[in-house]
Each structure stands twice: as C-alpha cells, then as structure tokens.
Design an enzyme around this catalytic site. Structure first.
Site, mmCIF file in Angstrom:
data_model
loop_
_atom_site.group_PDB
_atom_site.id
_atom_site.type_symbol
_atom_site.label_atom_id
_atom_site.label_comp_id
_atom_site.label_asym_id
_atom_site.label_seq_id
_atom_site.Cartn_x
_atom_site.Cartn_y
_atom_site.Cartn_z
ATOM 1 N N THR A 148 0.868 -1.190 0.000
ATOM 2 C CA THR A 148 0.000 0.000 0.000
ATOM 3 C C THR A 148 0.896 1.229 0.000
ATOM 4 O O THR A 148 1.355 1.656 -1.047
ATOM 5 C CB THR A 148 -0.966 -0.007 1.204
ATOM 6 N N LYS A 170 3.947 -6.886 4.032
ATOM 7 C CA LYS A 170 3.688 -5.493 3.708
ATOM 8 C C LYS A 170 3.436 -4.747 5.007
ATOM 9 O O LYS A 170 2.960 -5.317 6.003
ATOM 10 C CB LYS A 170 2.508 -5.323 2.749
ATOM 11 N N THR A 181 0.385 -2.916 11.321
ATOM 12 C CA THR A 181 -0.537 -3.040 10.191
ATOM 13 C C THR A 181 0.157 -3.808 9.094
ATOM 14 O O THR A 181 0.670 -3.240 8.152
ATOM 15 C CB THR A 181 -1.054 -1.693 9.683
ATOM 16 N N GLU A 261 6.474 4.883 7.389
ATOM 17 C CA GLU A 261 6.052 6.117 6.731
ATOM 18 C C GLU A 261 6.769 7.344 7.285
ATOM 19 O O GLU A 261 6.661 7.652 8.476
ATOM 20 C CB GLU A 261 4.547 6.308 6.890
ATOM 21 N N ASN A 380 0.049 10.972 6.658
ATOM 22 C CA ASN A 380 -1.149 10.455 7.298
ATOM 23 C C ASN A 380 -2.271 11.478 7.407
ATOM 24 O O ASN A 380 -3.408 11.120 7.670
ATOM 25 C CB ASN A 380 -0.798 9.888 8.683
ATOM 26 N N SER A 385 -7.204 11.209 0.973
ATOM 27 C CA SER A 385 -7.557 12.225 -0.030
ATOM 28 C C SER A 385 -6.772 12.044 -1.310
ATOM 29 O O SER A 385 -5.979 11.143 -1.431
ATOM 30 C CB SER A 385 -7.308 13.605 0.542
#
Length: 385
Positions: A148, A170, A181, A261, A380, A385
């Site tokens: 992702t 992942k 996650t 991230e 995040n 969006s």
C-alpha cells in the site's frame, strides 16, 4: 523468490484497478502439498476487518489450501456487504482451485470504511486472474501486489538442511503490536503438524512482529500466516525450525521498520537488566510510544531526560534513580544522573540504538520503533484524499 522459494507453492500478483496507481493489487498463494497445514496469528484490536473475522474461522482446523490478499481496500467497517465480499472471495478461489471455501484464507489492506460493488467485482476478477497466472515463480509479483504505502516489497528466504522458509510482508504505517498493520505470508516445505506450526509461529511473532512499535497505532487487518506443504519430506527439530522462523520474522520486522512512513531514524531500543521479560518489554514500549522522545531523535537531539521520564510511567520493577542510558554507544546517563556530554552523541545516522539498563535483574528485550517526522504527519493527514 519470496513465498515460492519453498517447494510446493505457487503464487501470482495481478492488477485489477483497486489501486489508483494501476499497480498490482491482488495476490494469490496456493499450497500444492502434499501437506495442507496452516497457522495464523491476528490483530488483537477489537475492531476487526471482515477478512480477519473470516480467516479466524478458516484457521481453526489447521487446514489451509490457499490465501487471497488484496491491497487498495481494507474491507473493514463495511457491514454485511463486506463480509459477503470476503465470503465470495473465498468461494471464487475455492471453485477455481477445486477446494473448500472453508480452507481459503482472505486478507485485505487499505483504507477503512470503503467498499462497494465495484470493489467486490475487482477483487473477484483479481482472484480469477491470479489463479490463472499461478506459477512457482510468482512469489515476487505476489509481494508487489500486497503493498500500500510501502515504498518497496519485503521478502525473506532461509534454507536449512534440505528444507526452506520463504516469506513476504507489507507494512509501512500503523505499526504497533497486535502485529502492526502488516500482512505476512510465510511458507515452508518442512514437514510439520498444525500444532507444531502454530507453536512455532506464536513463538516467532512474540519476539519479532509483536515488538515492532513504529507509531503506536494498531491496525484492524493484521495477519501473519504460516503455510506448510511438507514437500521437502524432511521433518526438522521443532526448536531448529522455530529458530529459523524467528530469524525470517525478525528480518521482515526490520524491513518493515526501515520502510515506516516518513521515518528518518530506525530506532532499536534494547532494555536490559530488567527483573523479567515483561518488564523489559513494557519499559521499551513506553519509550517507543513517547512522542517527545521520537521528536527529539528526529531533531538529532540526544535528550535522554525524555527516556527516563517515559520509563517512569511504567509499573516495571526498577529504581528510576539507578538507571543507565546509552545513545549510539555513548553512556549519557549513569545511575540516574548525567554522564558523557550530549555533544558526544552522533544521531545523524539513520540507524539509532538506545540501550536502557535497569540494573535490576537479568532479563532483556528489544523493541523496534522510528522517529516522529514532518513527513509522517503529512502522509497520514492526506491518506484518504
């Protein structure tokens, strides 16, 4: 080779438009046997996605024929429609493979709270296309399809005495215990019973995935699955297999940490001198989830006072005025007071090590985390969006 490094497995990764990027987004991994053993561990979050609810039922008898994974949508908080989508995913795979739907695991990852007929149609299309493209060389494409916000695939392979473990993972955000996650599929051609597979998997995840605590946020879709084909015909000593499985799991955990991230530092927190392992984990976790500490590391500031403030919030057995702290090899705190000057600490490398000695007992634990950066906040804030 990823999950197809072990004998007896085929895989595929295809693109059906679940991702706006057009990248691969549905993966299928099939166990051709002769054994069809499976074990899995799941998120401990009470809020659980439909695939988790389904897969918990499937895994109960320890038999797994295949696993289907999609990115581009978590299928979580999508009501009865979402559970029907998961059920239909397993049924489609079962029909095409000639197996029972009750032996097909399903995993999803992506945005929570979205899912419609278009999503369902694309997932089912991906199942059919993936099964049509199954091959013993399909592990790499499968590892690409589950990504992702990952910037790169995570794969690991290890071989021992005629048997092999292959794996893919992942995960880049919402990394916290209860597995982080993550979606992880691990395959092996060793000969194991379902009970042995479950025992080994739980032991391995306990000291690897469960100690990856990048941002303190627990996901709804976490699943780590071990599939056993027995195709090597070799029955390893369970301790030896567990050690190898732990090595693979630790490797993947490090890869997940390194792709977190927005992170600019990969922080290894080693807690030693604890009264017991649970205390060591609690102390390490308190620092890993301390935003003040994480922000300081982002700014290359060796603010060890934030470490002591964090560990003081725990119930662990130790004297906060008798603790030693090292940052990247420099002891900045000795017995609860200042030691080497902060200026001696170099926090410019991405790899950062924090060592906390509680000077109480002999137990040790390691927690993996990351710093808190502008990029993490930006990524995040715009995820949906």
């Amino acid at each position: 080779m990823s999950v197809t490094a072990a004998q007896g497995f085929e895989a595929a990764g295809v693109a059906v438009g679940l991702k706006s990027t057009g990248n691969r987004d549905v993966a299928v991994v099939v166990n051709r046997g002769p054994l069809k053993v499976g074990a899995a561990v799941f998120t401990s979050n009470r809020a659980q996605a439909n695939p988790i609810i389904w897969s918990k039922q499937v895994i109960q008898d320890g038999v797994v024929e295949a696993i289907v994974l999609n990115s581009g949508g978590a299928n979580c908080f999508t009501g009865s429609f979402g559970f029907q989508t998961t059920h239909q995913t397993a049924e489609r795979a079962a029909e095409l493979l000639g197996v029972s739907a009750g032996d097909v695991l399903v995993c999803s990852t992506g945005l929570i709270g979205t899912g419609d007929e278009v999503f369902r149609g694309k997932v089912l299309e991906g199942v059919a296309q993936g099964i049509a493209e199954l091959s013993a060389d399909g592990g790499e494409n499968a590892s690409l399809a589950i990504m992702t916000t990952d910037t790169r695939p995570k794969r690991s392979v290890i071989s021992r005495d005629g048997w092999t473990i292959g794996a893919m993972a992942k995960g880049a955000g919402m990394l916290a215990p209860g597995l982080a996650t993550m979606l992880v599929v691990i395959t092996t051609d060793a000969v194991l019973t379902s009970e042995q597979a479950d025992t080994a998997l739980r032991a391995a995840t306990h000291v690897s995935f469960d100690r990856l605590d990048s941002d303190g946020c627990m996901s709804t879709n976490d699943q780590v699955t071990l599939l056993v084909s027995g195709a090597s015909g070799i029955t390893p000593d369970l301790a030896d297999f567990t050690a190898a499985l732990t090595e693979v799991s630790a490797d993947l955990s490090r890869q997940l940490q390194g792709d977190a991230e927005g992170a600019s530092h990969d922080i290894t927190i080693v807690v030693r001198g604890a009264a017991n392992e649970d205390d060591a984990v609690e102390v390490g976790r308190s620092v890993a989830r301390n935003n003040l500490f994480k922000a300081a590391i982002f700014g290359n500031d060796p603010n060890w006072g934030r470490v002591l403030a964090a560990i003081g919030t725990t119930q662990a057995e130790f004297d906060p005025y008798n603790v030693d702290v090292w940052m990247n090899g420099v002891r900045v705190c000795h017995e609860g007071g200042p030691d080497a000057p902060r200026e001696e600490v170099d926090l410019s490398p991405r790899a950062t090590e924090l060592v906390i000695d509680l000077l109480t007992g002999d137990a040790t634990a390691t927690i993996l985390t990351n710093d808190l950066t502008h990029d993490y906040v930006h990524e995040n804030s715009a995820y949906a969006s």
